[in-house]
Design an enzyme around this catalytic site. Structure first.
Site, PDB file in Angstrom:
ATOM      1  CB  SER A 109      -0.917   0.029   1.229  1.00 38.48           C
ATOM      2  OG  SER A 109      -1.674   1.219   1.254  1.00 38.48           O
ATOM      3  CE  LYS A 114      -2.826  -2.754  -0.124  1.00 41.78           C
ATOM      4  NZ  LYS A 114      -3.845  -2.579  -1.122  1.00 41.78           N
ATOM      5  CG  HIS A 155      -4.681  -0.731   4.111  1.00 44.03           C
ATOM      6  ND1 HIS A 155      -4.937  -0.325   2.809  1.00 44.03           N
ATOM      7  CD2 HIS A 155      -3.848   0.203   4.621  1.00 44.03           C
ATOM      8  CE1 HIS A 155      -4.295   0.801   2.565  1.00 44.03           C
ATOM      9  NE2 HIS A 155      -3.626   1.140   3.634  1.00 44.03           N
ATOM     10  CG  ASN A 156      -7.120  -1.818  -0.104  1.00 48.07           C
ATOM     11  OD1 ASN A 156      -6.100  -1.521   0.512  1.00 48.07           O
ATOM     12  ND2 ASN A 156      -7.101  -2.110  -1.391  1.00 48.07           N
ATOM     13  CD  GLU A 177      -7.423   3.196   0.107  1.00 46.15           C
ATOM     14  OE1 GLU A 177      -7.796   3.302  -1.081  1.00 46.15           O
ATOM     15  OE2 GLU A 177      -6.407   2.547   0.442  1.00 46.15           O
TER      16      GLU A 177
END
Length: 484
Positions: A130, A185, A188-189, A192
């Site tokens: 990222s 991940k 995380h997205n 986001e």
């Protein structure tokens, strides 16, 4: 230049090109390949000229150019292209060599691929990367998982190129087995998505309710970036609002209001549904993008359906202060939900996730990097078994202090017909989470009434189920209890 490369990379698009430049700048020799081989030649004659790169024109040539154990990293489109490339690589690799997927692959695919590649005698890593173009070049956040035996063989390279926090700690460490890295991940997205949506809702309130100009909003975001909301996304929002088009007008006002997405937010929502985690803010953020994509239909509806007229008569400075509280409260909820999703996934897939370590990995390089994450790391370092971030004393105090302003923002926005799906869903979750008794008792009665689905009683031990013949016409047979 060395005769053999330390690592090979396939895929010289934006992320791949910048990541290999990062690797080379840290002293590594990198072999590069791209399916469109003219990209290799262009790179070698351009940004890679005179540097420690080995340009190759085939998968075979790439594999032959690597030191053993070979390490091949793929940065290609998720899905079938990854599987095709793995099949092309396997015949040219030997036992103990490592295939690395650095793209945004769906974690179930990484679980499957890890097992498959290991059966071939090779090792596999699925790593989230990222930080976008700048992060790839200057230091991304990296979240590797897969074959544990592979980690010592790539650790130095990964931690060298990763972003560093204030004390020099790299924003990269081993996450866990098979698909753990890509799962983290994915979360995380999802976070986001949530961060971006709540910022966008604050922007719309300032623009449509308070009548603020882009320059005025720039000043607000610049101020917010100095305190609890200090983060990459607040920072770039500040810069976007200040950016002028050729005619001197704010460029942001000329951009069509239809948001794109690549699927990771949706995957996060689906994973939450599968694991039974109330990931409400991120789910609403995904649906907000879907609604934005229905531009023509929204234009038609705007001409035919009447809502309340915007009429703000309150204290503008107070509303801006309340918006700051609303953003902070919703942001805490987003992380609380995201971490609960990772905790449930760890149980489901037998991963030993280091939650404080994950916060450290997100402290720098990545899109959601913020000052906020240092406090999350402290919370889990202090209490590794923390069940929910809202139960940590620091975050409990923060969200309790933020709720009054947060509530005023939601009430004012709804009264004036301004959509705030993420801010309100986060607040509703907060209220539901802190409520001892929810109305699910009535829901269970309804389920038992029409489907004999049974219920538990507050005056009997948990795990004992009952069925009532509500109409007097039914029987005593009850449906079996199960969880989908």
């Amino acid at each position: 230049m060395k005769q053999k490369a330390d690592i090979g990379l396939i895929g010289l698009a934006v992320m791949g090109e910048n990541l290999v430049l990062n690797m080379e700048s840290k002293g590594y020799t990198v072999a590069v390949f791209n399916r469109s081989v003219e990209k290799v030649d262009k790179f070698m004659a351009g940004r890679g000229a005179g540097k420690n790169f080995i340009g190759t024109h085939s998968v075979i040539e790439l594999c032959e150019s690597l030191e053993r154990p070979r390490k091949v990293m793929m940065l290609v489109k998720a899905g079938e292209p990854v599987d095709i490339l793995i099949e092309q690589l396997i015949p040219h690799l030997d036992e103990g060599d490592i295939i690395i997927d650095g793209g945004n692959s769906h974690f179930p695919d990484t679980i499957r691929r890890t097992k498959y590649v290991e059966r071939k005698g090779l090792l596999y890593i699925g790593t989230g990367v990222s930080g976008g173009e700048e992060g790839a070049l200057k230091g991304p956040s990296m979240m590797p998982g897969g074959s544990p035996e592979a980690w010592p063989l790539v650790k130095d390279i990964f931690q060298s190129v990763a972003a560093k926090v204030e004390d020099g700690s790299p924003c990269c460490d081993w996450v866990g087995e098979d698909g753990a890295g890509h799962f983290v991940k994915m979360v995380h997205n999802g976070i986001e998505y949530g961060d971006m949506q709540i910022i966008n809702e604050a922007y719309q309130i300032m623009k449509d309710l308070l009548g603020m100009s882009a320059d005025e909003m720039y000043e607000v975001f610049a101020d917010w970036n100095k305190g609890d909301l200090d983060s990459y996304l607040i920072e770039i929002t500040r810069d976007i609002l200040a950016y002028k088009d050729e005619d001197g007008q704010p460029l942001v006002d000329k951009i069509l209001d239809t948001a794109g997405q690549k699927g990771t937010g949706k995957w996060t929502g689906v994973a939450a549904l599968d694991l039974g985690v109330p990931l409400t803010l991120i789910g609403e953020s995904v649906f907000a993008r879907c609604l934005s994509a229905q531009k023509d239909l929204r234009v038609k509806a705007s001409k035919e359906i009447e809502g309340p007229k915007v009429n703000f008569t309150g204290d503008k400075a107070q509303m801006i202060s309340d918006l700051k509280d609303a953003l902070l409260g919703a942001k805490i909820i987003s992380y609380a939900q995201g971490y609960q999703l990772m905790q449930e996934a760890a149980k489901e897939y037998s991963w030993n996730l280091n939650y404080g370590g994950i916060a450290l990995m997100w402290r720098g390089g990545c899109i959601i990097r913020s000052i906020f994450l240092a406090d999350i790391k402290k919370a889990f370092d202090k209490n590794p078994g923390l069940e929910n971030l809202l139960l940590d004393p620091y975050f409990k105090d923060k969200i309790e202090a933020a709720q009054a302003g947060w509530r005023r923002v939601c009430v004012t926005a709804l009264t004036n017909g301004i959509p705030v799906p993420a801010l309100t869903s986060a607040l509703t979750y907060f209220d539901g989470f802190r409520t001892e008794r929810l109305p699910a008792n009535l829901l269970q009665a309804q389920r038992d009434y029409f489907g004999a689905h049974t219920y538990e009683r507050i005056d009997k031990p948990r795990g004992k189920f009952f069925h009532t013949n509500w109409t007097g016409h039914g029987g005593d047979t009850a449906s079996t209890t199960y969880v989908v």
